[in-house]
Write a protein that holds these residues in place. Structure first.
Motif, PDB file in Angstrom:
ATOM      1  N   LYS A  15      82.732  52.359  58.251  1.00  0.00           N
ATOM      2  CA  LYS A  15      84.049  52.984  58.078  1.00  0.00           C
ATOM      3  C   LYS A  15      83.898  54.479  57.808  1.00  0.00           C
ATOM      4  CE  LYS A  15      88.555  52.690  55.900  1.00  0.00           C
ATOM      5  NZ  LYS A  15      88.878  53.963  56.433  1.00  0.00           N
ATOM      6  N   ILE A  16      82.892  54.845  57.029  1.00  0.00           N
ATOM      7  CA  ILE A  16      82.636  56.269  56.771  1.00  0.00           C
ATOM      8  C   ILE A  16      82.285  56.958  58.088  1.00  0.00           C
ATOM      9  CG2 ILE A  16      81.058  57.899  55.649  1.00  0.00           C
ATOM     10  CD1 ILE A  16      81.008  55.944  53.279  1.00  0.00           C
ATOM     11  N   HIS A  17      81.455  56.311  58.884  1.00  0.00           N
ATOM     12  CA  HIS A  17      81.087  56.873  60.191  1.00  0.00           C
ATOM     13  C   HIS A  17      82.336  57.082  61.046  1.00  0.00           C
ATOM     14  CE1 HIS A  17      78.512  57.675  63.657  1.00  0.00           C
ATOM     15  NE2 HIS A  17      79.387  56.972  64.342  1.00  0.00           N
ATOM     16  N   THR A  18      83.195  56.088  61.095  1.00  0.00           N
ATOM     17  CA  THR A  18      84.432  56.184  61.872  1.00  0.00           C
ATOM     18  C   THR A  18      85.310  57.319  61.365  1.00  0.00           C
ATOM     19  OG1 THR A  18      84.362  53.819  62.343  1.00  0.00           O
ATOM     20  CG2 THR A  18      86.496  54.913  62.601  1.00  0.00           C
ATOM     21  N   ASP A  19      85.450  57.418  60.053  1.00  0.00           N
ATOM     22  CA  ASP A  19      86.275  58.480  59.468  1.00  0.00           C
ATOM     23  C   ASP A  19      85.704  59.860  59.791  1.00  0.00           C
ATOM     24  OD1 ASP A  19      87.969  56.567  58.414  1.00  0.00           O
ATOM     25  OD2 ASP A  19      87.172  56.730  56.368  1.00  0.00           O
ATOM     26  N   LEU A  20      84.389  59.997  59.716  1.00  0.00           N
ATOM     27  CA  LEU A  20      83.771  61.293  59.992  1.00  0.00           C
ATOM     28  C   LEU A  20      83.877  61.673  61.469  1.00  0.00           C
ATOM     29  CD1 LEU A  20      80.586  61.038  57.741  1.00  0.00           C
ATOM     30  CD2 LEU A  20      82.627  62.444  57.332  1.00  0.00           C
ATOM     31  N   ALA A  22      86.207  60.944  63.364  1.00  0.00           N
ATOM     32  CA  ALA A  22      87.596  61.340  63.601  1.00  0.00           C
ATOM     33  C   ALA A  22      87.823  62.803  63.206  1.00  0.00           C
ATOM     34  CB  ALA A  22      88.550  60.438  62.817  1.00  0.00           C
ATOM     35  N   LEU A  23      86.921  63.342  62.380  1.00  0.00           N
ATOM     36  CA  LEU A  23      87.062  64.718  61.909  1.00  0.00           C
ATOM     37  C   LEU A  23      86.310  65.724  62.764  1.00  0.00           C
ATOM     38  CD1 LEU A  23      86.573  64.047  58.095  1.00  0.00           C
ATOM     39  CD2 LEU A  23      88.733  64.533  59.268  1.00  0.00           C
ATOM     40  N   THR A  24      85.232  65.275  63.438  1.00  0.00           N
ATOM     41  CA  THR A  24      84.417  66.193  64.236  1.00  0.00           C
ATOM     42  C   THR A  24      83.742  65.434  65.372  1.00  0.00           C
ATOM     43  OG1 THR A  24      82.604  67.793  64.224  1.00  0.00           O
ATOM     44  CG2 THR A  24      82.385  65.937  62.728  1.00  0.00           C
ATOM     45  N   ASN A  25      83.509  66.142  66.453  1.00  0.00           N
ATOM     46  CA  ASN A  25      82.787  65.572  67.592  1.00  0.00           C
ATOM     47  C   ASN A  25      81.302  65.910  67.542  1.00  0.00           C
ATOM     48  OD1 ASN A  25      85.082  64.427  68.772  1.00  0.00           O
ATOM     49  ND2 ASN A  25      85.635  66.379  69.691  1.00  0.00           N
ATOM     50  N   ASP A  26      80.861  66.545  66.467  1.00  0.00           N
ATOM     51  CA  ASP A  26      79.473  66.971  66.345  1.00  0.00           C
ATOM     52  C   ASP A  26      78.647  65.855  65.702  1.00  0.00           C
ATOM     53  OD1 ASP A  26      77.014  68.107  65.635  1.00  0.00           O
ATOM     54  OD2 ASP A  26      77.914  70.069  65.213  1.00  0.00           O
ATOM     55  N   PRO A  27      77.821  65.152  66.491  1.00  0.00           N
ATOM     56  CA  PRO A  27      77.064  64.032  65.932  1.00  0.00           C
ATOM     57  C   PRO A  27      76.055  64.449  64.860  1.00  0.00           C
ATOM     58  CG  PRO A  27      76.363  64.482  68.178  1.00  0.00           C
ATOM     59  CD  PRO A  27      77.551  65.356  67.908  1.00  0.00           C
ATOM     60  N   HIS A  31      76.060  62.666  61.238  1.00  0.00           N
ATOM     61  CA  HIS A  31      74.846  62.019  60.723  1.00  0.00           C
ATOM     62  C   HIS A  31      74.429  62.612  59.374  1.00  0.00           C
ATOM     63  CE1 HIS A  31      71.033  59.959  60.665  1.00  0.00           C
ATOM     64  NE2 HIS A  31      70.436  61.114  60.441  1.00  0.00           N
ATOM     65  N   ARG A  32      74.460  63.923  59.283  1.00  0.00           N
ATOM     66  CA  ARG A  32      74.045  64.598  58.046  1.00  0.00           C
ATOM     67  C   ARG A  32      74.927  64.187  56.870  1.00  0.00           C
ATOM     68  NH1 ARG A  32      74.625  71.014  56.807  1.00  0.00           N
ATOM     69  NH2 ARG A  32      73.415  71.057  54.894  1.00  0.00           N
ATOM     70  N   VAL A  33      76.232  64.278  57.072  1.00  0.00           N
ATOM     71  CA  VAL A  33      77.176  63.968  55.995  1.00  0.00           C
ATOM     72  C   VAL A  33      77.132  62.477  55.665  1.00  0.00           C
ATOM     73  CG1 VAL A  33      79.608  64.004  55.326  1.00  0.00           C
ATOM     74  CG2 VAL A  33      78.649  65.924  56.606  1.00  0.00           C
ATOM     75  N   GLU A  34      77.130  61.650  56.701  1.00  0.00           N
ATOM     76  CA  GLU A  34      77.112  60.207  56.501  1.00  0.00           C
ATOM     77  C   GLU A  34      75.876  59.773  55.713  1.00  0.00           C
ATOM     78  OE1 GLU A  34      77.299  56.195  59.277  1.00  0.00           O
ATOM     79  OE2 GLU A  34      76.910  58.120  60.217  1.00  0.00           O
ATOM     80  N   SER A  35      74.721  60.309  56.049  1.00  0.00           N
ATOM     81  CA  SER A  35      73.479  59.950  55.356  1.00  0.00           C
ATOM     82  C   SER A  35      73.556  60.287  53.873  1.00  0.00           C
ATOM     83  CB  SER A  35      72.297  60.684  55.982  1.00  0.00           C
ATOM     84  OG  SER A  35      72.111  60.266  57.304  1.00  0.00           O
ATOM     85  N   LEU A  36      74.081  61.450  53.555  1.00  0.00           N
ATOM     86  CA  LEU A  36      74.192  61.860  52.151  1.00  0.00           C
ATOM     87  C   LEU A  36      75.178  60.985  51.385  1.00  0.00           C
ATOM     88  CD1 LEU A  36      74.120  65.734  52.594  1.00  0.00           C
ATOM     89  CD2 LEU A  36      72.363  64.305  51.529  1.00  0.00           C
ATOM     90  N   ILE A  37      76.287  60.656  52.011  1.00  0.00           N
ATOM     91  CA  ILE A  37      77.303  59.836  51.347  1.00  0.00           C
ATOM     92  C   ILE A  37      76.766  58.432  51.080  1.00  0.00           C
ATOM     93  CG2 ILE A  37      79.549  58.715  51.646  1.00  0.00           C
ATOM     94  CD1 ILE A  37      80.333  61.302  53.259  1.00  0.00           C
ATOM     95  N   VAL A  38      76.175  57.824  52.097  1.00  0.00           N
ATOM     96  CA  VAL A  38      75.645  56.465  51.940  1.00  0.00           C
ATOM     97  C   VAL A  38      74.539  56.444  50.885  1.00  0.00           C
ATOM     98  CG1 VAL A  38      74.428  54.588  53.118  1.00  0.00           C
ATOM     99  CG2 VAL A  38      76.362  55.719  54.232  1.00  0.00           C
ATOM    100  N   ALA A  39      73.707  57.467  50.847  1.00  0.00           N
ATOM    101  CA  ALA A  39      72.650  57.535  49.837  1.00  0.00           C
ATOM    102  C   ALA A  39      73.238  57.612  48.427  1.00  0.00           C
ATOM    103  CB  ALA A  39      71.748  58.737  50.102  1.00  0.00           C
ATOM    104  N   MET A  68      87.171  70.114  56.928  1.00  0.00           N
ATOM    105  CA  MET A  68      87.003  68.676  57.153  1.00  0.00           C
ATOM    106  C   MET A  68      87.343  67.890  55.888  1.00  0.00           C
ATOM    107  SD  MET A  68      83.532  68.467  59.473  1.00  0.00           S
ATOM    108  CE  MET A  68      83.374  66.702  59.264  1.00  0.00           C
ATOM    109  N   ALA A  69      86.966  68.425  54.735  1.00  0.00           N
ATOM    110  CA  ALA A  69      87.269  67.757  53.459  1.00  0.00           C
ATOM    111  C   ALA A  69      88.774  67.651  53.269  1.00  0.00           C
ATOM    112  CB  ALA A  69      86.630  68.518  52.295  1.00  0.00           C
ATOM    113  N   GLN A  70      89.487  68.733  53.564  1.00  0.00           N
ATOM    114  CA  GLN A  70      90.946  68.717  53.436  1.00  0.00           C
ATOM    115  C   GLN A  70      91.576  67.743  54.420  1.00  0.00           C
ATOM    116  OE1 GLN A  70      92.329  72.758  53.783  1.00  0.00           O
ATOM    117  NE2 GLN A  70      91.106  73.446  52.059  1.00  0.00           N
ATOM    118  N   SER A  71      91.074  67.722  55.654  1.00  0.00           N
ATOM    119  CA  SER A  71      91.597  66.815  56.674  1.00  0.00           C
ATOM    120  C   SER A  71      91.329  65.358  56.272  1.00  0.00           C
ATOM    121  CB  SER A  71      90.976  67.092  58.026  1.00  0.00           C
ATOM    122  OG  SER A  71      91.336  68.361  58.496  1.00  0.00           O
ATOM    123  N   TYR A  72      90.144  65.096  55.747  1.00  0.00           N
ATOM    124  CA  TYR A  72      89.816  63.733  55.307  1.00  0.00           C
ATOM    125  C   TYR A  72      90.764  63.294  54.198  1.00  0.00           C
ATOM    126  CZ  TYR A  72      87.369  59.813  53.208  1.00  0.00           C
ATOM    127  OH  TYR A  72      87.072  58.586  52.688  1.00  0.00           O
TER     128      TYR A  72
END
Length: 77
Positions: A15-20, A22-27, A31-39, A68-72
């Motif tokens: 779900k975090i991946h899906t949400d991210l 939706a905010l950017t097309n930059d993989p 990946h960077r943000v998702e990895s930090l959040i999941v950790a 992106m934080a504001q959009s999220y």
């Protein structure tokens, strides 16, 4: 995961991946943000929805992705 009503559901990092994505097309950003959040959330057995949302927002802001934080945050409202 615990939602606002107090119900529990398994934490779903997809779900975090899906949400991210939706905010950017930059993989790379996703990946960077998702990895930090999941950790950060990996040590929790139960995570409140608000904690997940705060972690995502704070991580985006700390990495300099303020827009992106504001959009999220708006998406979650």
């Amino acid at each position: 995961m615990e939602n606002l009503a107090g119900d529990h559901a398994p934490f779903d990092p997809a779900k975090i991946h899906t949400d991210l994505t939706a905010l950017t097309n930059d993989p790379t950003v996703v990946h960077r943000v998702e990895s930090l959040i999941v950790a950060q959330l990996a040590g929790f057995d139960v995570v409140a929805t608000a904690t997940i949302e705060d972690t995502v927002t704070q991580t985006l802001a700390q990495l300099g992705y303020d827009q992106m934080a504001q959009s999220y945050r708006k998406q979650q409202a």
